[in-house]
Design an enzyme around this catalytic site. Sequence first.
Site, PDB file in Angstrom:
ATOM      1  N   HIS A 306      29.673  24.546  33.090  1.00 52.68           N
ATOM      2  CA  HIS A 306      29.134  25.794  33.194  1.00 52.68           C
ATOM      3  C   HIS A 306      29.761  26.507  34.656  1.00 52.68           C
ATOM      4  O   HIS A 306      29.660  25.769  35.539  1.00 52.68           O
ATOM      5  CB  HIS A 306      27.974  26.412  32.801  1.00 52.68           C
ATOM      6  CG  HIS A 306      27.866  27.774  32.506  1.00 52.68           C
ATOM      7  ND1 HIS A 306      27.757  28.966  33.441  1.00 52.68           N
ATOM      8  CD2 HIS A 306      27.835  28.512  31.303  1.00 52.68           C
ATOM      9  CE1 HIS A 306      27.692  29.979  32.895  1.00 52.68           C
ATOM     10  NE2 HIS A 306      27.704  29.871  31.463  1.00 52.68           N
ATOM     11  N   ASP A 363      27.145  26.594  23.858  1.00 54.89           N
ATOM     12  CA  ASP A 363      27.773  26.590  22.898  1.00 54.89           C
ATOM     13  C   ASP A 363      27.714  24.893  22.279  1.00 54.89           C
ATOM     14  O   ASP A 363      28.145  24.664  21.077  1.00 54.89           O
ATOM     15  CB  ASP A 363      29.208  26.524  23.084  1.00 54.89           C
ATOM     16  CG  ASP A 363      29.690  27.869  23.562  1.00 54.89           C
ATOM     17  OD1 ASP A 363      29.960  28.364  24.490  1.00 54.89           O
ATOM     18  OD2 ASP A 363      29.536  28.734  22.678  1.00 54.89           O
TER      19      ASP A 363
HETATM   20  C1  SDX Z   1      30.319  30.365  27.805  1.00 55.48           C
HETATM   21  O1  SDX Z   1      30.484  32.550  32.214  1.00 55.48           O
HETATM   22  C2  SDX Z   1      29.705  32.556  31.338  1.00 55.48           C
HETATM   23  O2  SDX Z   1      28.316  32.973  31.437  1.00 55.48           O
HETATM   24  C3  SDX Z   1      29.880  32.091  29.874  1.00 55.48           C
HETATM   25  C4  SDX Z   1      29.017  31.992  28.972  1.00 55.48           C
HETATM   26  C5  SDX Z   1      28.337  33.551  28.508  1.00 55.48           C
HETATM   27  O3  SDX Z   1      27.244  33.376  27.798  1.00 55.48           O
HETATM   28  O4  SDX Z   1      29.004  34.435  28.583  1.00 55.48           O
HETATM   29  O5  SDX Z   1      27.817  30.925  29.315  1.00 55.48           O
HETATM   30  C6  SDX Z   1      29.448  31.336  27.481  1.00 55.48           C
HETATM   31  O6  SDX Z   1      31.626  30.467  27.677  1.00 55.48           O
HETATM   32  C7  SDX Z   1      30.150  28.546  28.058  1.00 55.48           C
HETATM   33  C8  SDX Z   1      31.139  27.847  28.390  1.00 55.48           C
HETATM   34  C9  SDX Z   1      31.781  27.452  27.029  1.00 55.48           C
HETATM   35  N1  SDX Z   1      33.185  26.696  27.383  1.00 55.48           N
HETATM   36  C10 SDX Z   1      32.995  25.291  27.216  1.00 55.48           C
HETATM   37  O7  SDX Z   1      32.045  24.397  26.909  1.00 55.48           O
HETATM   38  C11 SDX Z   1      34.493  24.760  27.546  1.00 55.48           C
HETATM   39  C12 SDX Z   1      34.180  23.375  28.131  1.00 55.48           C
HETATM   40  N2  SDX Z   1      33.625  23.622  29.641  1.00 55.48           N
HETATM   41  C13 SDX Z   1      34.713  23.891  30.849  1.00 55.48           C
HETATM   42  O8  SDX Z   1      36.157  24.304  30.228  1.00 55.48           O
HETATM   43  C14 SDX Z   1      34.354  24.222  31.935  1.00 55.48           C
HETATM   44  O9  SDX Z   1      33.092  23.650  32.252  1.00 55.48           O
HETATM   45  C15 SDX Z   1      33.884  25.882  32.119  1.00 55.48           C
HETATM   46  C16 SDX Z   1      35.289  26.726  31.495  1.00 55.48           C
HETATM   47  C17 SDX Z   1      32.925  26.258  31.163  1.00 55.48           C
HETATM   48  C18 SDX Z   1      33.619  26.274  33.234  1.00 55.48           C
HETATM   49  O10 SDX Z   1      34.928  26.215  34.194  1.00 55.48           O
HETATM   50  P1  SDX Z   1      34.911  26.309  35.869  1.00 55.48           P
HETATM   51  O11 SDX Z   1      33.836  26.815  36.377  1.00 55.48           O
HETATM   52  O12 SDX Z   1      36.343  26.624  36.089  1.00 55.48           O
HETATM   53  O13 SDX Z   1      34.834  24.832  36.036  1.00 55.48           O
HETATM   54  P2  SDX Z   1      36.084  23.969  36.500  1.00 55.48           P
HETATM   55  O14 SDX Z   1      37.205  23.809  35.516  1.00 55.48           O
HETATM   56  O15 SDX Z   1      36.459  24.202  38.145  1.00 55.48           O
HETATM   57  O16 SDX Z   1      35.066  22.488  36.698  1.00 55.48           O
HETATM   58  C19 SDX Z   1      34.772  21.805  37.775  1.00 55.48           C
HETATM   59  C20 SDX Z   1      35.278  20.384  37.549  1.00 55.48           C
HETATM   60  C21 SDX Z   1      36.604  19.987  37.363  1.00 55.48           C
HETATM   61  O17 SDX Z   1      36.627  18.757  37.653  1.00 55.48           O
HETATM   62  P3  SDX Z   1      37.405  18.457  39.466  1.00 55.48           P
HETATM   63  O18 SDX Z   1      38.760  19.223  39.292  1.00 55.48           O
HETATM   64  O19 SDX Z   1      36.570  18.769  40.056  1.00 55.48           O
HETATM   65  O20 SDX Z   1      38.061  16.921  39.293  1.00 55.48           O
HETATM   66  O21 SDX Z   1      34.399  19.827  36.288  1.00 55.48           O
HETATM   67  C22 SDX Z   1      35.336  19.463  35.388  1.00 55.48           C
HETATM   68  C23 SDX Z   1      36.910  20.166  35.872  1.00 55.48           C
HETATM   69  O22 SDX Z   1      37.737  19.200  35.424  1.00 55.48           O
HETATM   70  N3  SDX Z   1      34.854  20.073  34.318  1.00 55.48           N
HETATM   71  C24 SDX Z   1      34.934  19.236  33.096  1.00 55.48           C
HETATM   72  C25 SDX Z   1      34.611  20.111  32.136  1.00 55.48           C
HETATM   73  N4  SDX Z   1      33.969  21.215  32.612  1.00 55.48           N
HETATM   74  C26 SDX Z   1      34.191  21.123  33.908  1.00 55.48           C
HETATM   75  N5  SDX Z   1      35.553  18.050  32.829  1.00 55.48           N
HETATM   76  C27 SDX Z   1      35.526  17.862  31.306  1.00 55.48           C
HETATM   77  N6  SDX Z   1      34.756  18.307  30.358  1.00 55.48           N
HETATM   78  C28 SDX Z   1      34.113  19.763  30.785  1.00 55.48           C
HETATM   79  N7  SDX Z   1      33.690  20.170  29.667  1.00 55.48           N
END
Ligand code: SDX
Length: 428
Positions: A306, A363
Site C-alpha cells: 500500500h 483487497d
Molecule cells: C487500493 O491509495 C489507496 O488508499 C488505495 C486503496 C483505497 O482504499 O483507495 O487503499 C485501495 O488500491 C489498495 C491497493 C490495491 N492494489 C494491490 O493490491 C496491487 C498490489 N500492490 C502493489 O501494486 C502496490 O503495493 C501498490 C500499488 C498498492 C502501491 O504501490 P507503490 O506505493 O507505488 O509501491 P511501490 O510499487 O513503489 O512498491 C515499493 C516496493 C517495490 O519494490 P522495490 O522497487 O523497492 O524493489 O515494494 C514492491 C515494489 O516492487 N511491491 C510489491 C508489491 N507491492 C509493492 N512487490 C510484490 N507484490 C506487491 N504487492
Amino acid sequence: MAQKATLIVDGKQFELSILEGTEGERAIDISRLREETGLITFDPSMANTGVCRSEITFVDGENGILRYRGIPIEEFTERPNFIEVAWLLIFGRLPTRDELTAFSEKLTEHELLHEGIKHQFQHIPVDAPPMAILSATVSSLAYYHHQFLSVEDTESLAEAAARLISKVRTIAAFAYRRSQGMPFIYPDPKLRYCANFLHMMFSIPYRQYVVTPEIEDALNLVFILHADHEQNCSSSVVRAVGSARANLFASCAAGVSALWGPLHGGANVEVMQMLERIHQGGLSPEQCLRDAKDKTNPFRLYGFGHRIYKNYDPRAKILKQMCEKVFAQVKRHDPLLDIARKLEELALADPYFVERRLYPNVDFYSGILLRAMGIPTNMFTVCFAIGRLPGWIAQWKEQHEDPAGRIVRPRQLYVGPVKKHYVPLDER
Ligand code: SDX
C-alpha cells in the site's frame, strides 16, 4: 510562531512556511515556490505531495489507523449502517435519527432507473465488463438528471448524492442480471439499502431473495470499509475532474474508471484469480511469492502492499474476521480463505515483504467475503465502487466548496527535443 523551512538555491535563501494538520502531520507550503524561486518540485506519483486540506478521512499508515470524520472505523462494526456512514462522510457529522430517516427515504424515492437506461442495457454485450457498464451508466445520469449539472447548494448536492448512491446499486444489479441473461429485478421500496441490492442481484420472479441479518450486516460493513480513503487514486481523479467544475456525475464516472485499475480497486478481482490459480493447483503459494519478488515478472502479490499503510491495513483485519462470521452463517467454508491465510503467513515471514513493509490491504480478504455472499468475482470492483461512492461525493463537495479551490493543473519537467524545424514531407 509559524515554523519555517529554508531552501538555499544558487546561494540564495528562501523561507517556506511549514503547515501543520490536526494530527500533527507537517507540510512545506510550496504554493508560491515557482513564483519566488523559478523552480518547481518533482514528485511524479505525488507520494510526497499534499494536494489539499481535508477534514474527511484520516489515515495513519505507520500505525494502521483509519478514521472517518475522526471516528475510528472499528467503531462502525457493531451495528454497521452504510447509509449512516455515507451521510457522515458527505455532511461532516453523524446524522440525527430524523436526518437519517429522511435520507433513507430519499434513497428509496430515487432507487429506480429511468426506463431509458433499462432499454440502453438491452444493447450492451452480455460479456461487457461490469465496470465499463458502471462508468458509462453513471456518466449517463448527467443526461437523465441534467437539473444537477450545476450543484451550488447543500440541498441540491443532497438530491444529486441520493440519486447517485441509490441508483449505483440498481445499475450494478442490472449489469449483473444482463450478464446472466436474467430478467431485471426492480428495487423493493420496503427493503433497506444492502438488502435491496442483494434482492435485485439474486431474486427471481416469484421467488424473492431474503437476506439474513448476518449477511446484511456483512455487506453494510464491506461498503463502510470501502467508503473513503483520503486522496487515493480514484478520489484524486474525482477531485481533479471536479476542480474543472465538471458535474458530480461526470466526476464520479471518472472515479469509477480510475478504480477499475488492477493496482487500485481492480486488485480484489486479481486476488481472487490468484487464489483460484493456487486452489486449482496451477500455482503454489511459494511460487506465487517467488513470482511476486521476481523483478523480471510483472506479477505482484495482489492484495498486498500500500502507498500509505506500512502496517496492517485496519480494513483487512476487520474483513478477515468477518469471513469467519459469515462462513459460520452460510455453513460453508471457502478453501480460498485458508490459501489467503497461508500466503499472508509466508509473506509476513519473508524478508522481501518485511523489508518493504508490505502487508495485506483492503483487497486481500474482501473478495472472499463477497464470494461468500454469492457475489461473482467480476462484480467485486463494482461493489468497491458502490462503497466508495459516498467518499467520492464527499471529496468532490469539499473541493467544490473550497473558496481557494483552483483547477488542478500540475507542472512537468520537459525532457523532450530542444527547438528544431519542420521538414517538408519530400525532404524526410
Ligand atoms: C487500493 O491509495 C489507496 O488508499 C488505495 C486503496 C483505497 O482504499 O483507495 O487503499 C485501495 O488500491 C489498495 C491497493 C490495491 N492494489 C494491490 O493490491 C496491487 C498490489 N500492490 C502493489 O501494486 C502496490 O503495493 C501498490 C500499488 C498498492 C502501491 O504501490 P507503490 O506505493 O507505488 O509501491 P511501490 O510499487 O513503489 O512498491 C515499493 C516496493 C517495490 O519494490 P522495490 O522497487 O523497492 O524493489 O515494494 C514492491 C515494489 O516492487 N511491491 C510489491 C508489491 N507491492 C509493492 N512487490 C510484490 N507484490 C506487491 N504487492
